[in-house]
Design an enzyme around this catalytic site. Sequence first.
Site, mmCIF file in Angstrom:
data_model
loop_
_atom_site.group_PDB
_atom_site.id
_atom_site.type_symbol
_atom_site.label_atom_id
_atom_site.label_comp_id
_atom_site.label_asym_id
_atom_site.label_seq_id
_atom_site.Cartn_x
_atom_site.Cartn_y
_atom_site.Cartn_z
ATOM 1 N N CYS A 155 0.855 -1.150 -0.114
ATOM 2 C CA CYS A 155 0.195 -0.047 -0.203
ATOM 3 C C CYS A 155 0.848 1.204 -0.100
ATOM 4 O O CYS A 155 0.697 2.136 -0.721
ATOM 5 C CB CYS A 155 -0.981 0.034 1.366
ATOM 6 S SG CYS A 155 -2.502 -1.173 1.141
ATOM 7 N N HIS A 156 1.745 1.256 1.025
ATOM 8 C CA HIS A 156 2.759 2.673 0.993
ATOM 9 C C HIS A 156 4.189 2.253 1.262
ATOM 10 O O HIS A 156 4.821 3.062 1.776
ATOM 11 C CB HIS A 156 2.121 3.636 2.114
ATOM 12 C CG HIS A 156 0.567 3.747 2.053
ATOM 13 N ND1 HIS A 156 -0.561 3.058 2.762
ATOM 14 C CD2 HIS A 156 -0.084 4.730 1.184
ATOM 15 C CE1 HIS A 156 -1.654 3.499 2.463
ATOM 16 N NE2 HIS A 156 -1.437 4.412 1.510
ATOM 17 N N GLY A 157 4.399 1.030 1.124
ATOM 18 C CA GLY A 157 5.680 0.600 1.072
ATOM 19 C C GLY A 157 6.668 0.746 2.256
ATOM 20 O O GLY A 157 7.621 1.276 2.540
#
Lengths: 191, 266, 423
Positions: A155-157
Amino acid sequence: MAETMVPAGASQGAGHGSAPVGETRRDFLTLSTAAFAAVGVGAVVWPFISSMNPARDVLALASTEVDLTPIAVGQAVTVVWRGKPVFVRHRTPEEIEVARATPLSQLKDPATDQSRVQREGWLVVVGVCTHLGCVPLGQKPTDAKGDYNGWFCPCHGSHYDTSGRIRVGPAPLNLAVPDYSFTSDTQIRIG
Amino acid sequence: MRDLKRGFRNLLGALALGAATLGGGLALTTPARAAGEAIAIPDAGFSFAGFFGTFDRGAAQRGLQVYKEVCAACHGMYQLSYRNLLEIGLSEEQVRAIAATFEVRDGPNDMGEMFDRPARLSDRFRRPFANELAARAANNGAYPPDLSVMAKARPNGANYLHALLVGYVEPPPGFTVAEGMYYNAYFPGHQIAMPAILNPDQVEYADGTAATVDQMARDVTTFLAWAAEPETEQRRAMGIRIILFLIVLGGLTYAVKRKVWADVKH
Amino acid sequence: MAIGLHDSTIQNPVIRWVDQRLPVFTMMQKEYGSFPTPRNFNYFWNFGALAMVTLMIMIATGIFLAMNYTPHTAHAFDSVERIMRDVNYGWLIRYVHMNGASMFFIVVLVHIWRGMYYGSYKAPRELLWIFGVVIFLLMMATAFMGYVLPWGQMSFWGATVITNLFSAFPLVGEHIVTWLWGGFSVDNPTLNRFFSLHYLLPFVIAGVVFLHVAALHITGSNNPLGIDPKGPQDTLPFHPYYTAKDSVGLIVYFIVFAALVFFAPNYLGHPDNYIPANPLVTPAHIVPEWYFLPFYAILRAVPDKLGGVLLMFGSIAVLFVLPWLDTSPVRSMRFRPIAKWALYLWLVAFFVLMWAGGKPAEEPYVTISRIATAYYFAYFLVVLPLLGRLERPLSLPESIAMPVLRGGGPVMAGAAAKPMEKA
């Protein structure tokens, strides 16, 4: 005065000096009644709020048993506990060693590997990214495991290591370790 | 004082009409049910009857034993889970042990197959038959109903259940009982597909209570009454507190009203 | 009205800021604060407020029940039992909702009776009355669909019987019924749409209640004397006089409500509805909820299917035209010596119908129902129109402030002086 039948103090209570005793008593009476009624209303609100908390059947399902026998070294399984994925990973000696060799100073949310496992081979973490609740990749052999060979949240690393600790990315905390216990050498109970 | 009386009379008048409407409603529904054929159900005098009664825990536990050893072969109690048994005073170990005597279906496992395992606290009571057709097939076409809410699914539920269980008597002369049916003094129509299942000393009570038919019927009825309305005791206790609160609040409110209206001639 | 900020008289700066832009506070003060209300209300005038509170209770409990209810034939019954057993305070919320329906009908029936006795339906309050009848109809529809949701035996068979009423209409009847069901029997599609509508209709009711109250605040309230207030000496500001009086009624009402919920929650219900719905077996005695019994009795009083249905709907529809059937200019039955007894007799007929509706459809109940039905309609269609012409009403008091002391001016002055002495 006689032009109105509306008695003094009818609509606006304040400012009638003519009957101070009556006024005070009314005010005190009205206040205590209002206070009493407010308590009643408060008490009525509670059952409604409480009804939205987990029901008893939901709470009763709050434990899950996992058979560890089929999980070979290097493999991981995902089980469901309280509707959420729990990662159970049978770690290789190398993974354990890397996890234990990492100095705490490199960690965003410092915790030793020892504090996160009960038996060093078995890592049990809640598979929910501590950023915004996505499920990180890394369970399947073909998954991207991230820069630290643990898990990677697409999703956001966020990157997690082989102890489930946050190393890089926006997530603030390590993957949570649920309450669990070994009921035997080959079985754990989560919750 | 006259104002007070008049206001009060007024209030009473309005209340009386409301009460009449309500009372009308009540009076109607009750006889309507019994209208077909009135069988007088004796009052068994249960501890939980009346407005303030509570469940006799010992009786409920013995009733569970009767249900488990006698009724459960045919009747499910699907709305209950084993964990609910903690509420009738059993310890967690006891309930775990009781649950473990039942096999429940779970799965699918990793092979995609369903499997049986001993029940846990969170499991619902085991259903004795897979579905209604299986139940009918095993019971000569009759369907043993689920007992979870039976005590509130019959008029005068608890007394009726007790009466039914002790109501197996010889049919009166001239009464023909159909094949596969049994005569019961309290069952509507008097012919029931359930045989007289309770016999003296059918179960052995751990607390030494003599297992007469009446005792077992009372105990299992207590258990069923609890199972149908497990909230009863909490409900009544809360009701007393709330009504007392309202009476005090009502007194205060009435005083405020009197004070507000004191200077109005009416 | 001029464009621009409202000229608010409210002192608090924050409330004033809002009030200048949207004068809801001024409106509340006008409609519920200083609103001139006849000074002679009796406790029958509590019931409008009680109905309003009950509607709010029903909506609040209903919303929380819907969070845990499953509108599916396979799960509805179990989900209701789960509410009763597992959801925190679920039993309380459900029992309040379930008995709230009965309480709602009691309150509204008394409210309607109040309107009939004191002539509140007469000019200029005809539209106010019509909105009230619309609310009553919507309530019946809502209650009926709500009763289907637990999917017990009475739910299922009640739904079957009531929807089948529409099959009485020639030609289109069967199609209407199929359309109502969304199938060929009462089944899952029916349950789903009933749930949807049961959730929707209370908000529609709230909307009509708003219109009802708005219309009330145009004409002002009726009162036990049925005469119009002639000036400020006949009225009191709504607050604190009637807020205080309504509060007393409200608490008494809550005590009755609580007694039912906590000590006899299933008293008004049918045991059969704790048996899961079985489309193959009809219960031996199917009876609607008590508040439908009078209308059910009218339905069964007629030997013809269509006739029964029409008469049943007619028993409500006649209320719509009541303002024009009653031709007497006198509102309150206190001053109508004959009509008063005719109305009391109507009330008796109503209760007789309620009683007969719960009995099996056999003699003597059918004949009794017929007699009561005949009088139910005769009161509206024959007695009231005739009495409007024939009856000689008692002479009305000149004003609310002096109901008894008709006549002399000095008495009026004395009456006016008294409250001031006390103040």
